[in-house]
Write a protein that holds these residues in place. Structure first.
Motif, PDB file in Angstrom:
ATOM      1  N   ALA A 126     -23.041 -50.738 -19.252  1.00  0.00           N
ATOM      2  CA  ALA A 126     -24.445 -50.428 -19.562  1.00  0.00           C
ATOM      3  C   ALA A 126     -24.593 -49.601 -20.826  1.00  0.00           C
ATOM      4  CB  ALA A 126     -25.078 -49.678 -18.388  1.00  0.00           C
ATOM      5  N   ILE A 127     -23.485 -49.207 -21.428  1.00  0.00           N
ATOM      6  CA  ILE A 127     -23.550 -48.351 -22.606  1.00  0.00           C
ATOM      7  C   ILE A 127     -23.775 -49.190 -23.858  1.00  0.00           C
ATOM      8  CG2 ILE A 127     -22.362 -46.585 -23.956  1.00  0.00           C
ATOM      9  CD1 ILE A 127     -23.116 -45.813 -21.060  1.00  0.00           C
ATOM     10  N   ASP A 128     -24.941 -48.986 -24.474  1.00  0.00           N
ATOM     11  CA  ASP A 128     -25.245 -49.653 -25.737  1.00  0.00           C
ATOM     12  C   ASP A 128     -25.284 -48.601 -26.841  1.00  0.00           C
ATOM     13  OD1 ASP A 128     -27.571 -48.273 -25.232  1.00  0.00           O
ATOM     14  OD2 ASP A 128     -28.771 -50.049 -24.768  1.00  0.00           O
ATOM     15  N   GLU A 129     -25.662 -48.996 -28.045  1.00  0.00           N
ATOM     16  CA  GLU A 129     -25.652 -48.067 -29.174  1.00  0.00           C
ATOM     17  C   GLU A 129     -26.609 -46.901 -28.957  1.00  0.00           C
ATOM     18  OE1 GLU A 129     -25.926 -49.517 -33.111  1.00  0.00           O
ATOM     19  OE2 GLU A 129     -24.357 -51.022 -32.863  1.00  0.00           O
ATOM     20  N   LYS A 130     -27.738 -47.179 -28.302  1.00  0.00           N
ATOM     21  CA  LYS A 130     -28.703 -46.106 -28.060  1.00  0.00           C
ATOM     22  C   LYS A 130     -28.108 -45.055 -27.127  1.00  0.00           C
ATOM     23  CE  LYS A 130     -33.423 -45.172 -26.489  1.00  0.00           C
ATOM     24  NZ  LYS A 130     -34.680 -45.752 -25.944  1.00  0.00           N
ATOM     25  N   ALA A 131     -27.446 -45.512 -26.052  1.00  0.00           N
ATOM     26  CA  ALA A 131     -26.813 -44.580 -25.115  1.00  0.00           C
ATOM     27  C   ALA A 131     -25.684 -43.808 -25.790  1.00  0.00           C
ATOM     28  CB  ALA A 131     -26.283 -45.343 -23.904  1.00  0.00           C
ATOM     29  N   ALA A 132     -24.924 -44.496 -26.629  1.00  0.00           N
ATOM     30  CA  ALA A 132     -23.832 -43.841 -27.346  1.00  0.00           C
ATOM     31  C   ALA A 132     -24.380 -42.797 -28.313  1.00  0.00           C
ATOM     32  CB  ALA A 132     -23.002 -44.880 -28.094  1.00  0.00           C
ATOM     33  N   GLU A 133     -25.498 -43.121 -28.961  1.00  0.00           N
ATOM     34  CA  GLU A 133     -26.124 -42.182 -29.898  1.00  0.00           C
ATOM     35  C   GLU A 133     -26.638 -40.939 -29.169  1.00  0.00           C
ATOM     36  OE1 GLU A 133     -29.353 -42.277 -33.549  1.00  0.00           O
ATOM     37  OE2 GLU A 133     -29.518 -43.738 -31.937  1.00  0.00           O
ATOM     38  N   GLN A 134     -27.230 -41.144 -28.001  1.00  0.00           N
ATOM     39  CA  GLN A 134     -27.732 -40.011 -27.216  1.00  0.00           C
ATOM     40  C   GLN A 134     -26.595 -39.104 -26.789  1.00  0.00           C
ATOM     41  OE1 GLN A 134     -29.800 -42.183 -24.152  1.00  0.00           O
ATOM     42  NE2 GLN A 134     -31.749 -42.189 -25.267  1.00  0.00           N
ATOM     43  N   PHE A 135     -25.456 -39.699 -26.417  1.00  0.00           N
ATOM     44  CA  PHE A 135     -24.288 -38.889 -26.057  1.00  0.00           C
ATOM     45  C   PHE A 135     -23.773 -38.133 -27.272  1.00  0.00           C
ATOM     46  CE2 PHE A 135     -19.660 -38.400 -25.925  1.00  0.00           C
ATOM     47  CZ  PHE A 135     -19.512 -37.646 -24.765  1.00  0.00           C
ATOM     48  N   MET A 136     -23.734 -38.799 -28.423  1.00  0.00           N
ATOM     49  CA  MET A 136     -23.260 -38.154 -29.649  1.00  0.00           C
ATOM     50  C   MET A 136     -24.128 -36.938 -29.970  1.00  0.00           C
ATOM     51  SD  MET A 136     -23.450 -39.482 -33.567  1.00  0.00           S
ATOM     52  CE  MET A 136     -25.217 -39.129 -33.482  1.00  0.00           C
ATOM     53  N   GLU A 137     -25.453 -37.091 -29.861  1.00  0.00           N
ATOM     54  CA  GLU A 137     -26.362 -35.979 -30.150  1.00  0.00           C
ATOM     55  C   GLU A 137     -26.155 -34.832 -29.164  1.00  0.00           C
ATOM     56  OE1 GLU A 137     -30.144 -37.845 -30.022  1.00  0.00           O
ATOM     57  OE2 GLU A 137     -29.964 -38.745 -32.032  1.00  0.00           O
ATOM     58  N   TRP A 138     -25.903 -35.176 -27.905  1.00  0.00           N
ATOM     59  CA  TRP A 138     -25.641 -34.150 -26.895  1.00  0.00           C
ATOM     60  C   TRP A 138     -24.320 -33.445 -27.180  1.00  0.00           C
ATOM     61  CZ3 TRP A 138     -21.535 -34.036 -23.349  1.00  0.00           C
ATOM     62  CH2 TRP A 138     -21.623 -33.060 -22.351  1.00  0.00           C
TER      63      TRP A 138
END
Length: 376
Positions: A126-138
């Motif tokens: 379920a991990i797409d670029e948006k989810a990966a970006e949100q994790f990166m920001e966190w």
């Protein structure tokens, strides 16, 4: 929770055990031992899932249909639904553990903890670029340096690449972490200044005169005179030297009790200067033990690089009036001065175990070795 059993199972029988909080299967077939992680935490329900997988393997062994590649039995080989982010990274860690020393896995453990905190049981698929970006920001808000943050994301990207290649994720799936690594901006760091000739002399003389640390003098001279990595010098054994101490073989390193190959996994042979040759001949016992260490601590054991840096090195530099730089700077100093003397960069790279590009980018820090602007 059931305890891990160490008993030998009958041939063809698949046992279930808990390993690092996750379930895995173990069995023997045709004289070979197998282990397969299920990627699920140890619980009553998950043990039932593991038992179903174990039964499939046992039936395949009995019927002669056992898949030696294990692809048939790996969690979600064709469909990754249900394999969590944490489970995928744990499988990746298990794969890397076969190739890395325990200390090298520390950064993997640290990365796993962040994945557990943020994603919990979320599916890897379920991990797409948006989810990966949100994790990166966190992740960037967790008081990590940009360098460490990039390192964590690099490991996650590698885990996804491995997961896709090893059929833990759907074939052809794009890696959502590729751009995340590039988005973390790491500010360039100025290389530490190499020691000047006067500073090198002051440091060596400081060790010679030191009441507590004079036994390190030869070790320090060797670091300055060869440009070796500190772990290479610490791990040097008498069998690595020729009988007349005119040359040495460097193919091993020793760090806090762990002996392994050099950083680049390449060996090299160095012809020593007359000064270093005579110093080593003075140190050489009449009948040296081949595996004996050339440089030892005051108590006769291997030199602990942290202890040496925090006590001896810091103390002597302070007493000698030399601005502090880490002991590893002896390597940077050797390369910079060698280039300033006009040595061929290819020869310097051969002496230090670098490739030429790395040498120029990371170590050629003295003024004379830098490109100069033309006079107009």
């Amino acid at each position: 929770m059931p305890q891990t059993t160490r008993k030998k199972s009958p041939k063809g029988t698949v046992s279930i055990e808990e390993y690092q909080g996750r379930l895995r299967l173990r069995w023997r077939h045709l004289g070979k031992r197998y282990a397969l992680s299920i990627g699920l935490p140890d619980s009553k329900v998950n043990r039932q899932v593991a038992q179903q997988k174990a039964t499939i393997i046992e039936l395949d062994i009995a019927s002669g249909n056992f898949d030696l590649t294990l692809k048939k039995y790996k969690p979600h080989t064709q469909n990754s639904e249900g394999l969590s982010v944490v489970g995928l990274f744990e499988l990746f860690m298990e794969y890397k553990a076969k190739r890395l020393l325990p200390r090298s896995l520390d950064k993997y453990d640290a990365t796993l903890k962040y994945l557990e905190r943020y994603f919990d049981n979320r599916d890897a698929a379920a991990i797409d670029e948006k989810a990966a970006e949100q994790f990166m920001e966190w992740l960037t808000k967790q008081k990590l340096s940009p360098m460490v943050c990039r390192e964590r994301l690099t490991l996650i990207r590698a885990a996804w690449d491995w997961g896709i290649a090893d059929d833990h994720l759907e074939a052809g799936q794009s890696n959502p972490w590729v751009d995340m690594v590039l988005r973390v901006r790491v500010e360039p760091k100025q290389m530490p200044k190499p020691f000047t000739r006067e500073e090198m002399t002051a440091i060596v003389e400081g060790f010679k005169k030191s009441r507590y640390y004079s036994y390190y003098t030869d070790y320090v001279e060797f670091l300055f005179g060869t440009g070796c990595r500190t772990a290479e010098a610490v791990g040097l054994r008498w069998k690595h030297l020729t009988d007349d101490c005119s040359s040495i073989w460097i193919g091993e390193s020793l760090t806090r009790g762990v002996r392994k190959a050099t950083k680049t996994n390449r060996a090299r042979t160095i012809s020593l200067s007359e000064k270093l040759k005579q110093m080593l001949l003075r140190r050489r016992p009449e009948k040296p033990e081949p595996d004996g260490l050339v440089f030892r601590s005051a108590k006769g054991g291997a030199i602990d690089d942290h202890n040496f840096r925090n006590r001896a090195w810091t103390s002597v530099l302070g007493e000698s009036g030399v601005d502090y730089r880490k002991p590893y700077n002896t390597r940077h100093t050797f390369i910079s001065h060698a280039l300033d003397m006009g040595m061929n960069p290819v020869e310097v790279a051969q002496l230090t175990g670098h490739d030429v590009q790395t040498l120029y980018e990371n170590y050629a820090g003295s003024v004379n070795s830098r490109p100069r602007l033309p006079e107009f």
